[in-house]
Design a protein around this motif. Structure first.
Motif: not given
Length: 184
Positions: A28-30, A65-67, A14-15, A22-24
């Motif tokens: 996507x914010x900009x 990639x690390x995740x 889940x984490x 959060x990375x997505x």
């Protein structure tokens, strides 16, 4: 899964999922204004990084990639050790279901036994069979131990050799609501 707690597995996954979300969101914010969303970042005094800049893109890609690598490693390393082979001698293999059947048949008349199950696991010295015997609450432990010992002796006779066993005696909700067994 191995002995790792299922809850710990689910929490870690889940984490990892939340980190991926959060990375997505950072990526996507900009692009939100182009899609018609208005985000009051300027009113809050926060600066949104430009996702098209190479350092931002490579940082987010590296973190993702690390995740993903951690998630794949976590998933691949779970569940090791379980096997169906309880014993392999002279080209013949004995399945854990055979062990389970012999023990169930031998303990079928024991009034304190509710369920018998067996599963084989790989260990350094070879396979080990984990036998779970679920007993009713408040059993006669001496009689139950004698019955289990007799069942294991019978298993050794049937197979012709001793199998490394670990016997786990337990009691639980299932054993407390199981219907009584009568012996005649």
């Amino acid at each position: 899964m191995t002995r790792t707690n299922r809850l710990a597995n689910r929490i870690i996954l889940a984490v990892i999922g939340l980190i991926a979300l959060a990375l997505a969101a950072v990526v996507a914010l900009p692009f939100a204004p182009m899609l018609g969303f208005t985000i009051p970042w300027e009113d809050l005094g926060l600066a949104v990084p430009d996702a098209t800049l190479p350092p931002v893109v490579w940082t987010v890609a590296g973190a993702a990639f690390v995740v993903v690598l951690f998630a794949i490693t976590w998933i691949v390393t779970r569940g090791r050790g379980r096997t169906s082979t309880a014993l392999s001698i002279e080209g013949a293999t004995i399945d854990a279901s055979v062990v389970q059947s012999v023990l169930r048949e031998r303990l079928a008349n024991a009034p304190d036994v509710v369920v018998v199950s067996a599963s084989a696991h790989r260990r350094r010295g070879g396979p080990v069979v984990l036998v779970r015997v679920q007993a009713r609450p408040g059993p006669d432990l001496a009689a139950l131990q004698t019955a289990i010992r007799g069942a294991i002796d019978r298993l050794d006779e049937v197979i012709g050799t001793r199998i490394p066993l670990v016997v786990h005696l337990t009691s639980g909700v299932r054993s407390s609501i199981a219907r009584p067994r009568t012996t005649h």
